[in-house]
Write a protein that holds these residues in place. Structure first.
Motif, PDB file in Angstrom:
ATOM      1  N   GLY A 101     -46.176  53.562  -5.188  1.00  0.00           N
ATOM      2  CA  GLY A 101     -46.673  53.956  -6.497  1.00  0.00           C
ATOM      3  C   GLY A 101     -47.513  52.915  -7.203  1.00  0.00           C
ATOM      4  O   GLY A 101     -48.116  53.205  -8.241  1.00  0.00           O
ATOM      5  N   GLU A 102     -47.569  51.704  -6.669  1.00  0.00           N
ATOM      6  CA  GLU A 102     -48.351  50.656  -7.325  1.00  0.00           C
ATOM      7  C   GLU A 102     -49.840  50.822  -7.036  1.00  0.00           C
ATOM      8  O   GLU A 102     -50.239  51.218  -5.933  1.00  0.00           O
ATOM      9  CB  GLU A 102     -47.885  49.279  -6.870  1.00  0.00           C
ATOM     10  N   THR A 103     -50.654  50.491  -8.028  1.00  0.00           N
ATOM     11  CA  THR A 103     -52.103  50.553  -7.867  1.00  0.00           C
ATOM     12  C   THR A 103     -52.595  49.296  -7.160  1.00  0.00           C
ATOM     13  O   THR A 103     -52.219  48.175  -7.513  1.00  0.00           O
ATOM     14  CB  THR A 103     -52.800  50.680  -9.231  1.00  0.00           C
ATOM     15  N   ASN A 107     -51.008  53.357  -4.277  1.00  0.00           N
ATOM     16  CA  ASN A 107     -52.104  54.154  -4.825  1.00  0.00           C
ATOM     17  C   ASN A 107     -53.388  53.330  -4.756  1.00  0.00           C
ATOM     18  O   ASN A 107     -53.652  52.506  -5.638  1.00  0.00           O
ATOM     19  CB  ASN A 107     -51.814  54.552  -6.275  1.00  0.00           C
ATOM     20  N   PRO A 108     -54.192  53.501  -3.726  1.00  0.00           N
ATOM     21  CA  PRO A 108     -55.384  52.680  -3.569  1.00  0.00           C
ATOM     22  C   PRO A 108     -56.544  53.127  -4.453  1.00  0.00           C
ATOM     23  O   PRO A 108     -56.766  54.318  -4.656  1.00  0.00           O
ATOM     24  CB  PRO A 108     -55.735  52.844  -2.094  1.00  0.00           C
ATOM     25  N   PRO A 133     -55.821  48.439 -15.301  1.00  0.00           N
ATOM     26  CA  PRO A 133     -55.196  47.168 -15.687  1.00  0.00           C
ATOM     27  C   PRO A 133     -53.800  46.968 -15.095  1.00  0.00           C
ATOM     28  O   PRO A 133     -53.266  45.863 -15.131  1.00  0.00           O
ATOM     29  CB  PRO A 133     -55.132  47.259 -17.217  1.00  0.00           C
ATOM     30  N   ASP A 134     -53.204  48.029 -14.551  1.00  0.00           N
ATOM     31  CA  ASP A 134     -51.873  47.907 -13.956  1.00  0.00           C
ATOM     32  C   ASP A 134     -51.921  47.547 -12.472  1.00  0.00           C
ATOM     33  O   ASP A 134     -50.879  47.494 -11.805  1.00  0.00           O
ATOM     34  CB  ASP A 134     -51.098  49.208 -14.132  1.00  0.00           C
ATOM     35  N   ALA A 135     -53.103  47.312 -11.918  1.00  0.00           N
ATOM     36  CA  ALA A 135     -53.230  46.979 -10.493  1.00  0.00           C
ATOM     37  C   ALA A 135     -52.432  45.716 -10.173  1.00  0.00           C
ATOM     38  O   ALA A 135     -52.397  44.768 -10.962  1.00  0.00           O
ATOM     39  CB  ALA A 135     -54.692  46.796 -10.119  1.00  0.00           C
TER      40      ALA A 135
END
Length: 477
Positions: A104-106, A127-128, A158-160
């Motif tokens: 789920g992380e960007t 999440n690419p 900004p959450d990448a």
């Protein structure tokens, strides 16, 4: 540390010289049990194809020869830790992604990355956000991302948590990553770099700078591509700032074989030794030889040499030529092979020579063979008709995320009906292994045009199982 050491190689020789009696794996018993027709070829290598015996250490918990060899590698490359990889850069790319990118992380990802990067993202269920590289108009090759693209993506997401870069590209084109790495770190991103084609970078100012020296957190290099290491032998380097070392070690242990190849590992020890022994004068002599070869190559009718532009630096070990004839790069490569000249890859327009990191032998003979390969070809450039796929937006995302894809039903459809649908498998011209169409990506008209054009020119594909039948696999909702 003493870079004259080759601890793993020496440990294997010492073990072999005992004339050991084998009551352990592998089954060839130090090369004594092998088909007679092949024994002469394999015998010397099999004599050091050992297993985790006393004195030979263990790749997964190295405390002796392997541990020392890895420490010497880290010392040479100026990093905190180095790991030997026996599954190529693929296993390093998978491990660094799984350690750094969670479900789920960007994650920001350079779009022209190797398929192993895409596979790692799928395994992580990340999440690419794909960053579009700039395309060199002369070469018609995707090169790298710019700082402007990275900044736009960071502000939009900004959450990448991480950024994954590929540099240099397969063709040896290297962008300056210093500003990108500094900006990414300032934004709190982990920086992962697939530097598969750069195990030799940074040892001389004439080569591009390694991302490792510029502060990337993890850098993966295929030693076997440009150094004297066996196929599948690669390095994974970790800088001090990397916060996920325990996770990285865990995934390396999970992904690497519990019976790693000792000949491959010993060749990594020796490749590091070879690199450490090259003097500045020897390196300059090698580069001079390559420049002389390149100059002679450029005088052959029908060949156009590719020159670096201001946006990137070209690795001297990579020479890219273009056909100024009526045949594609694929067909030019085939003509060269008919003369026993085997190049690394071809695409629709280019042929890539990977030069040895050593003084060249038989330059005039090789140039003569290449000249013969082009005899009789009409001098009419295809490049005027070339239309490369150029990204129209700075970054993009998948139409369907990996979790949704795992639940969706794939089906086959005619290519002409696939436009606007979601691809259920990647289509990857190989080499270089850069996906043309990603799994989970929306299929567009330009994808189909590129697939058709590449197939007509002679490309080989990984994925796209039924391309020859005019079919593409898509997801249904």
């Amino acid at each position: 540390m003493d870079q004259n050491e080759t601890p793993l190689f020496e440990a294997l020789l010492a073990w072999r010289d005992q004339n050991p009696l084998s009551f352990h794996v592998p089954g060839h018993k130090n090369g004594n049990l092998f088909p007679e027709r092949a024994k002469k070829v394999y015998k010397s290598l099999l004599s050091i194809d050992a297993t985790e015996l006393n004195g030979l250490d263990d790749l997964h918990e190295p405390e002796a020869a392997i541990g020392r060899a890895q420490q010497l590698t880290a010392n040479l490359y100026g990093c905190e830790e180095s790991y030997f990889l026996v599954g190529g850069s693929t296993v390093g790319n998978l491990a660094m992604i799984l350690a750094s990118c969670h479900e789920g992380e960007t994650v920001l990802v350079q779009r022209n990355s190797h398929k192993s990067i895409m596979n790692g993202l799928e395994l992580a269920n990340a999440n690419p956000v794909f960053l579009s590289p700039f395309v060199d108009g002369e070469a018609k090759i995707a090169v790298g991302v710019t700082i402007d693209v990275v900044k736009k993506a960071c502000y939009a997401y900004p959450d990448a948590k991480a950024i994954i870069l590929t540099n240099p590209n397969y063709y040896g084109m290297s962008v300056d990553l210093q500003e990108i790495i500094q900006f990414a770190h300032a934004k709190g991103l982990i920086v992962l770099v697939d530097e598969a084609h750069g195990a030799h970078l940074g040892i001389h100012p004439l080569f591009p700078t390694s991302a490792l020296a510029l502060g990337a957190d993890v850098v993966v290099q295929s030693a076997h591509k440009t150094l004297p290491a066996m196929t599948m032998g690669s390095y994974l380097h970790v800088n001090k700032c990397f916060p996920k070392r325990k996770e990285l070690k865990k995934f390396l242990a999970m992904l690497q074989s519990s019976s790693p190849s000792y000949p491959i590992m010993a060749s990594l020890d020796l490749a590091r030794y070879y690199l450490s022994q090259l003097s500045e004068e020897e390196t300059e002599h090698i580069i001079k030889d390559i420049r002389d070869f390149r100059e002679k190559l450029g005088k052959i009718p029908g060949i156009r040499l590719l020159n670096e532009c201001g946006q990137y630096k070209q690795d001297p070990l990579k020479i890219v030529i273009q056909s100024e004839t009526n045949v594609s790069g694929f067909h030019l490569q085939k003509r060269l092979e008919d003369k026993r000249v085997y190049t690394e890859l071809a695409d629709e327009w280019n042929v890539l020579f990977v030069m040895p990191f050593a003084p060249l032998q038989e330059i005039e003979k090789t140039i003569g063979l290449i000249s013969c390969a082009l005899e009789g070809i009409e001098q009419a450039s295809r490049l005027k008709k070339a239309v490369p796929i150029i990204p129209t937006q700075a970054f993009s995302t998948l139409k369907m995320d990996y979790k949704a894809m795992a639940k969706a039903l794939p089906q086959w459809t005619a290519q002409r009906k696939a436009i606007g649908k979601v691809a259920a498998e990647a289509v990857i011209p190989y080499p270089p292994g850069i996906p043309l169409l990603l799994k989970g990506e929306e299929i567009k008209q330009e994808h189909l045009m590129a697939i058709e054009r590449l197939a007509d020119a002679g490309a080989r594909f990984h994925g796209g199982s039924l391309l020859n039948d005019g079919q593409l696999k898509i997801y249904t909702f």
